[in-house]
Design an enzyme around this catalytic site. Structure first.
Site, PDB file in Angstrom:
ATOM      1  N   GLY A  16       0.799  -1.217   0.000  1.00 39.45           N
ATOM      2  CA  GLY A  16       0.000   0.000   0.000  1.00 39.45           C
ATOM      3  C   GLY A  16       0.831   1.266   0.000  1.00 39.45           C
ATOM      4  O   GLY A  16       0.296   2.377  -0.026  1.00 39.45           O
ATOM      5  N   GLY A  18       2.664   2.331  -2.358  1.00 45.66           N
ATOM      6  CA  GLY A  18       2.554   2.994  -3.667  1.00 45.66           C
ATOM      7  C   GLY A  18       3.528   2.492  -4.728  1.00 45.66           C
ATOM      8  O   GLY A  18       3.711   3.150  -5.748  1.00 45.66           O
ATOM      9  N   LYS A  19       4.124   1.319  -4.505  1.00 45.31           N
ATOM     10  CA  LYS A  19       5.100   0.791  -5.465  1.00 45.31           C
ATOM     11  C   LYS A  19       4.480   0.606  -6.858  1.00 45.31           C
ATOM     12  O   LYS A  19       5.036   1.065  -7.851  1.00 45.31           O
ATOM     13  CB  LYS A  19       5.669  -0.557  -4.978  1.00 45.31           C
ATOM     14  CG  LYS A  19       6.355  -0.456  -3.619  1.00 45.31           C
ATOM     15  CD  LYS A  19       6.795  -1.810  -3.120  1.00 45.31           C
ATOM     16  CE  LYS A  19       5.674  -2.800  -2.904  1.00 45.31           C
ATOM     17  NZ  LYS A  19       4.803  -2.510  -1.761  1.00 45.31           N
ATOM     18  N   SER A  20       3.330  -0.074  -6.898  1.00 39.26           N
ATOM     19  CA  SER A  20       2.705  -0.341  -8.211  1.00 39.26           C
ATOM     20  C   SER A  20       2.320   0.955  -8.901  1.00 39.26           C
ATOM     21  O   SER A  20       2.480   1.097 -10.112  1.00 39.26           O
ATOM     22  CB  SER A  20       1.443  -1.193  -8.073  1.00 39.26           C
ATOM     23  OG  SER A  20       1.629  -2.192  -7.148  1.00 39.26           O
ATOM     24  N   THR A  21       1.798   1.902  -8.118  1.00 40.29           N
ATOM     25  CA  THR A  21       1.375   3.188  -8.688  1.00 40.29           C
ATOM     26  C   THR A  21       2.574   3.904  -9.314  1.00 40.29           C
ATOM     27  O   THR A  21       2.496   4.420 -10.440  1.00 40.29           O
ATOM     28  CB  THR A  21       0.755   4.067  -7.574  1.00 40.29           C
ATOM     29  OG1 THR A  21      -0.259   3.307  -6.917  1.00 40.29           O
ATOM     30  CG2 THR A  21       0.167   5.344  -8.124  1.00 40.29           C
ATOM     31  N   ARG A  46      -0.901 -22.661 -19.094  1.00 34.36           N
ATOM     32  CA  ARG A  46      -2.316 -22.524 -19.489  1.00 34.36           C
ATOM     33  C   ARG A  46      -2.352 -22.229 -20.980  1.00 34.36           C
ATOM     34  O   ARG A  46      -1.344 -21.826 -21.569  1.00 34.36           O
ATOM     35  CB  ARG A  46      -2.968 -21.378 -18.717  1.00 34.36           C
ATOM     36  CG  ARG A  46      -2.940 -21.612 -17.245  1.00 34.36           C
ATOM     37  CD  ARG A  46      -3.914 -20.710 -16.481  1.00 34.36           C
ATOM     38  NE  ARG A  46      -3.770 -20.956 -15.056  1.00 34.36           N
ATOM     39  CZ  ARG A  46      -3.282 -20.082 -14.181  1.00 34.36           C
ATOM     40  NH1 ARG A  46      -2.928 -18.875 -14.569  1.00 34.36           N
ATOM     41  NH2 ARG A  46      -3.177 -20.411 -12.899  1.00 34.36           N
ATOM     42  N   ARG A 139      -7.987   1.416  -1.189  1.00 33.77           N
ATOM     43  CA  ARG A 139      -7.779   0.592  -2.385  1.00 33.77           C
ATOM     44  C   ARG A 139      -8.868  -0.461  -2.496  1.00 33.77           C
ATOM     45  O   ARG A 139      -9.242  -0.870  -3.597  1.00 33.77           O
ATOM     46  CB  ARG A 139      -6.388  -0.054  -2.311  1.00 33.77           C
ATOM     47  CG  ARG A 139      -5.978  -0.725  -3.580  1.00 33.77           C
ATOM     48  CD  ARG A 139      -4.513  -1.116  -3.563  1.00 33.77           C
ATOM     49  NE  ARG A 139      -4.246  -2.196  -2.608  1.00 33.77           N
ATOM     50  CZ  ARG A 139      -3.050  -2.766  -2.450  1.00 33.77           C
ATOM     51  NH1 ARG A 139      -2.025  -2.343  -3.158  1.00 33.77           N
ATOM     52  NH2 ARG A 139      -2.877  -3.738  -1.572  1.00 33.77           N
ATOM     53  N   ARG A 150      -1.092  -6.841   6.936  1.00 37.19           N
ATOM     54  CA  ARG A 150      -0.190  -5.989   6.149  1.00 37.19           C
ATOM     55  C   ARG A 150       0.358  -4.835   6.996  1.00 37.19           C
ATOM     56  O   ARG A 150       1.517  -4.461   6.856  1.00 37.19           O
ATOM     57  CB  ARG A 150      -0.921  -5.453   4.911  1.00 37.19           C
ATOM     58  CG  ARG A 150      -0.900  -6.455   3.788  1.00 37.19           C
ATOM     59  CD  ARG A 150      -1.971  -6.242   2.761  1.00 37.19           C
ATOM     60  NE  ARG A 150      -2.155  -7.500   2.045  1.00 37.19           N
ATOM     61  CZ  ARG A 150      -1.814  -7.710   0.788  1.00 37.19           C
ATOM     62  NH1 ARG A 150      -1.315  -6.745   0.067  1.00 37.19           N
ATOM     63  NH2 ARG A 150      -2.001  -8.884   0.226  1.00 37.19           N
ATOM     64  N   ASN A 173       6.438   8.643  -0.033  1.00 26.87           N
ATOM     65  CA  ASN A 173       5.330   8.821  -0.971  1.00 26.87           C
ATOM     66  C   ASN A 173       4.194   9.588  -0.305  1.00 26.87           C
ATOM     67  O   ASN A 173       3.183   9.018   0.093  1.00 26.87           O
ATOM     68  CB  ASN A 173       4.856   7.463  -1.487  1.00 26.87           C
ATOM     69  CG  ASN A 173       3.749   7.615  -2.527  1.00 26.87           C
ATOM     70  OD1 ASN A 173       3.537   8.695  -3.068  1.00 26.87           O
ATOM     71  ND2 ASN A 173       3.040   6.536  -2.796  1.00 26.87           N
ATOM     72  N   ASP A 174       4.403  10.900  -0.216  1.00 31.01           N
ATOM     73  CA  ASP A 174       3.356  11.771   0.324  1.00 31.01           C
ATOM     74  C   ASP A 174       2.596  12.308  -0.881  1.00 31.01           C
ATOM     75  O   ASP A 174       1.546  11.796  -1.257  1.00 31.01           O
ATOM     76  CB  ASP A 174       4.030  12.870   1.156  1.00 31.01           C
ATOM     77  CG  ASP A 174       3.035  13.656   1.966  1.00 31.01           C
ATOM     78  OD1 ASP A 174       1.828  13.493   1.718  1.00 31.01           O
ATOM     79  OD2 ASP A 174       3.454  14.440   2.826  1.00 31.01           O
TER      80      ASP A 174
HETATM   81  N1  LIG Z   1       0.950   9.598  -3.111  1.00 30.73           N
HETATM   82  C1  LIG Z   1      -0.245   9.010  -2.988  1.00 30.73           C
HETATM   83  N2  LIG Z   1      -1.287   9.740  -2.536  1.00 30.73           N
HETATM   84  C2  LIG Z   1      -2.502   9.163  -2.387  1.00 30.73           C
HETATM   85  N3  LIG Z   1      -2.802   7.880  -2.686  1.00 30.73           N
HETATM   86  C3  LIG Z   1      -1.809   7.108  -3.151  1.00 30.73           C
HETATM   87  C4  LIG Z   1      -0.483   7.625  -3.333  1.00 30.73           C
HETATM   88  N4  LIG Z   1       0.288   6.628  -3.808  1.00 30.73           N
HETATM   89  C5  LIG Z   1      -0.507   5.537  -3.929  1.00 30.73           C
HETATM   90  N5  LIG Z   1      -1.773   5.822  -3.524  1.00 30.73           N
HETATM   91  C6  LIG Z   1      -2.914   4.887  -3.460  1.00 30.73           C
HETATM   92  O1  LIG Z   1      -2.624   3.981  -2.410  1.00 30.73           O
HETATM   93  C7  LIG Z   1      -3.093   2.659  -2.735  1.00 30.73           C
HETATM   94  C8  LIG Z   1      -1.924   1.681  -2.627  1.00 30.73           C
HETATM   95  O2  LIG Z   1      -0.976   1.919  -3.673  1.00 30.73           O
HETATM   96  P1  LIG Z   1      -0.310   0.727  -4.501  1.00 30.73           P
HETATM   97  O3  LIG Z   1      -1.342  -0.278  -4.885  1.00 30.73           O
HETATM   98  O4  LIG Z   1       0.513   1.338  -5.590  1.00 30.73           O
HETATM   99  O5  LIG Z   1       0.652   0.095  -3.365  1.00 30.73           O
HETATM  100  P2  LIG Z   1       1.724  -1.083  -3.439  1.00 30.73           P
HETATM  101  O6  LIG Z   1       2.898  -0.616  -2.661  1.00 30.73           O
HETATM  102  O7  LIG Z   1       1.963  -1.473  -4.850  1.00 30.73           O
HETATM  103  O8  LIG Z   1       0.992  -2.251  -2.650  1.00 30.73           O
HETATM  104  P3  LIG Z   1       1.184  -3.886  -2.771  1.00 30.73           P
HETATM  105  O9  LIG Z   1       2.566  -4.177  -2.259  1.00 30.73           O
HETATM  106  O10 LIG Z   1       0.107  -4.416  -1.855  1.00 30.73           O
HETATM  107  O11 LIG Z   1       0.979  -4.259  -4.202  1.00 30.73           O
HETATM  108  C9  LIG Z   1      -3.676   2.731  -4.128  1.00 30.73           C
HETATM  109  O12 LIG Z   1      -5.084   2.813  -4.041  1.00 30.73           O
HETATM  110  C10 LIG Z   1      -3.080   4.020  -4.709  1.00 30.73           C
HETATM  111  O13 LIG Z   1      -3.920   4.616  -5.661  1.00 30.73           O
END
Ligand SMILES: Nc1ncnc2c1ncn2[C@@H]1O[C@H](COP(=O)(O)OP(=O)(O)OP(=O)(O)O)[C@@H](O)[C@H]1O
Length: 193
Positions: A16, A18-21, A46, A139, A150, A173-174
């Protein structure tokens, strides 16, 4: 002109954070720069899946042997099938002239550190645990017990990240755009620098 600070990056951080984002933004801005490592699996392909592209489909005895020989960064078994990322799969990405980014958890980071890959390690840190909790809930992909799991794991990840030399760069990631600029600065260096 810019070039990459390394050919291999490890991106880690709590679920959560924000890595994927951030990676989605990066891969869409630079569609030809990055490559993905192909994982191994012992499960059956598959329909439509291609060996060497979707996965390296291998038999269990071979994979068990190669894991024992230390050829894998990490491996795990789900529903009786083994999955894993080999060191060579990462090196193959680099051999194709692409930058490889591994999106892995803290255990994965520690496993990569036991290999000869020598990547740069980047940690994506949420502004606070409260914000992380809000984002995870927002999310809407996890049930309550999964969220609590988590968050507990996140505390351990944050503690590990504070240790000296755990990561080369910590990105908070603010504001998303600010964090994305920080990520690009961690990956690319100016050629004149
Ligand atoms: N800077 C930000 N401000 C607000 N919301 C954010 C920000 N970065 C990410 N988010 C939101 O936070 C949620 C979690 O982000 P994301 O899915 O990218 O996390 P992750 O690190 O990839 O998690 P995982 O390891 O579970 O896959 C998403 O809904 C995303 O849109």
């Amino acid at each position: 002109m810019t070039k990459a600070a390394s050919q291999i990056f490890v991106l880690s951080g709590p679920s959560g954070s924000g890595k994927s984002t951030l990676l989605k933004k990066l891969f869409s801005e630079y569609p030809d720069t990055f490559g993905f490592s192909v994982s191994h699996t012992t499960r059956q392909p598959r329909q439509g899946e291609e060996n060497g592209k979707d996965y390296h489909f291998v038999n269990k005895d071979d994979m068990i042997k190669e894991v024992a020989e230390g050829k894998f960064i990490e491996s795990a078994t789900f529903s009786g099938n083994m999955y894993g990322t080999s060191i060579k799969a990462v090196q193959d990405v680099v051999a194709r002239g692409k930058i490889c980014v591994l999106d892995i958890d803290m255990q994965g980071v520690q496993a990569v550190k036991q290999t000869t890959l020598n990547p740069r390690y980047i940690f994506v840190q949420p502004p606070s645990l409260e914000t992380l909790e809000k984002r995870l809930r927002g999310r809407g992909t996890e049930a309550e017990d999964a969220i609590l799991n988590r968050l507990a794991a996140s505390r351990r990840e944050l503690e590990y990240a504070q240790q000296p030399n755990a990561y080369d760069r910590i990105i908070i990631n603010d504001d998303l755009n600010r964090a994305y600029e920080d990520l690009k600065n961690a990956i690319f260096v100016s050629e004149s620098a």
